[in-house]
Design an enzyme around this catalytic site. Sequence first.
Site, PDB file in Angstrom:
ATOM      1  N   ASP A  14       0.818  -1.211   0.000  1.00 38.98           N
ATOM      2  CA  ASP A  14       0.000   0.000   0.000  1.00 38.98           C
ATOM      3  C   ASP A  14       0.855   1.266   0.000  1.00 38.98           C
ATOM      4  OD1 ASP A  14       0.863  -0.188   2.620  1.00 38.98           O
ATOM      5  OD2 ASP A  14      -1.142  -0.186   3.500  1.00 38.98           O
ATOM      6  N   SER A  15       2.169   1.094   0.136  1.00 33.38           N
ATOM      7  CA  SER A  15       3.061   2.246   0.000  1.00 33.38           C
ATOM      8  C   SER A  15       2.990   2.827  -1.405  1.00 33.38           C
ATOM      9  CB  SER A  15       4.502   1.860   0.345  1.00 33.38           C
ATOM     10  OG  SER A  15       4.928   0.788  -0.466  1.00 33.38           O
ATOM     11  N   ASP A  53      -1.224  -6.227  -0.485  1.00 34.59           N
ATOM     12  CA  ASP A  53      -1.600  -5.614   0.792  1.00 34.59           C
ATOM     13  C   ASP A  53      -3.093  -5.351   0.845  1.00 34.59           C
ATOM     14  OD1 ASP A  53       0.199  -5.052   2.833  1.00 34.59           O
ATOM     15  OD2 ASP A  53       0.898  -3.183   1.955  1.00 34.59           O
ATOM     16  N   LYS A  83      -1.794  -9.610   2.405  1.00 38.09           N
ATOM     17  CA  LYS A  83      -1.045  -9.246   3.614  1.00 38.09           C
ATOM     18  C   LYS A  83      -1.886  -8.320   4.471  1.00 38.09           C
ATOM     19  CE  LYS A  83       2.326  -6.127   3.872  1.00 38.09           C
ATOM     20  NZ  LYS A  83       1.907  -5.267   4.961  1.00 38.09           N
ATOM     21  N   GLU A  85      -1.692  -6.008   8.277  1.00 38.84           N
ATOM     22  CA  GLU A  85      -0.825  -5.450   9.317  1.00 38.84           C
ATOM     23  C   GLU A  85      -1.418  -5.715  10.686  1.00 38.84           C
ATOM     24  OE1 GLU A  85       0.053  -1.289   8.885  1.00 38.84           O
ATOM     25  OE2 GLU A  85       0.911  -1.557   6.897  1.00 38.84           O
ATOM     26  N   GLU A 152       8.974  -5.191   9.654  1.00 36.94           N
ATOM     27  CA  GLU A 152       9.398  -3.875   9.171  1.00 36.94           C
ATOM     28  C   GLU A 152       9.928  -3.026  10.312  1.00 36.94           C
ATOM     29  OE1 GLU A 152       7.647  -0.210   6.442  1.00 36.94           O
ATOM     30  OE2 GLU A 152       6.387  -1.941   6.836  1.00 36.94           O
TER      31      GLU A 152
END
Length: 169
Positions: A14-15, A53, A83, A85, A152
């Site tokens: 998502d970056s 993500d 993915k 978080e 991370e």
Amino acid sequence: RLVDKYCDVILVGDSLGMVMHGLETTVPVTLDMMILQGHAVMRGSSRALVVVDMPFGSYEASKEQAFMNAARIMKETGCGAIKVEGGRRLAETIAFLAERGVPVMGHIGMMPQKFLAEGKFRVYGKTSAEHALLIDSAKAIDLAGAEALAREAMAGVVRILLETVADGN
């Protein structure tokens, strides 16, 4: 296409909101943005596992919401996994997804989707208390059925995680 032959896993993160769209954080990234980019990466990948993500707000409300959005991502992109978080707090959701055939990559340490709550990006695991929380999260994610774990911005924790795994704990 450029990295496919050199990588076992390609993460469509998502970056992309910050890198490609000029957003200040990953928080405004939408499910549609992730699906569009995930589909593009899949067209260029023939070997690597592509992981997409799940963006902020697409899996936190309930495990059922997480499943519906994960299924949509997988159907519309053809990716091999999604993915999410979060550590221990997402173990139940990860288990729910895994039981339904959704391959999940967990994510601990710095979690960019929490930027609004934390107010900054920082390194995690600088204290023994943070080490313990990170190891607990990694174990919970593993026991819930995650296929992989992204770590991370974690100081010194990788060594401790490897030692823990080597010891069978």
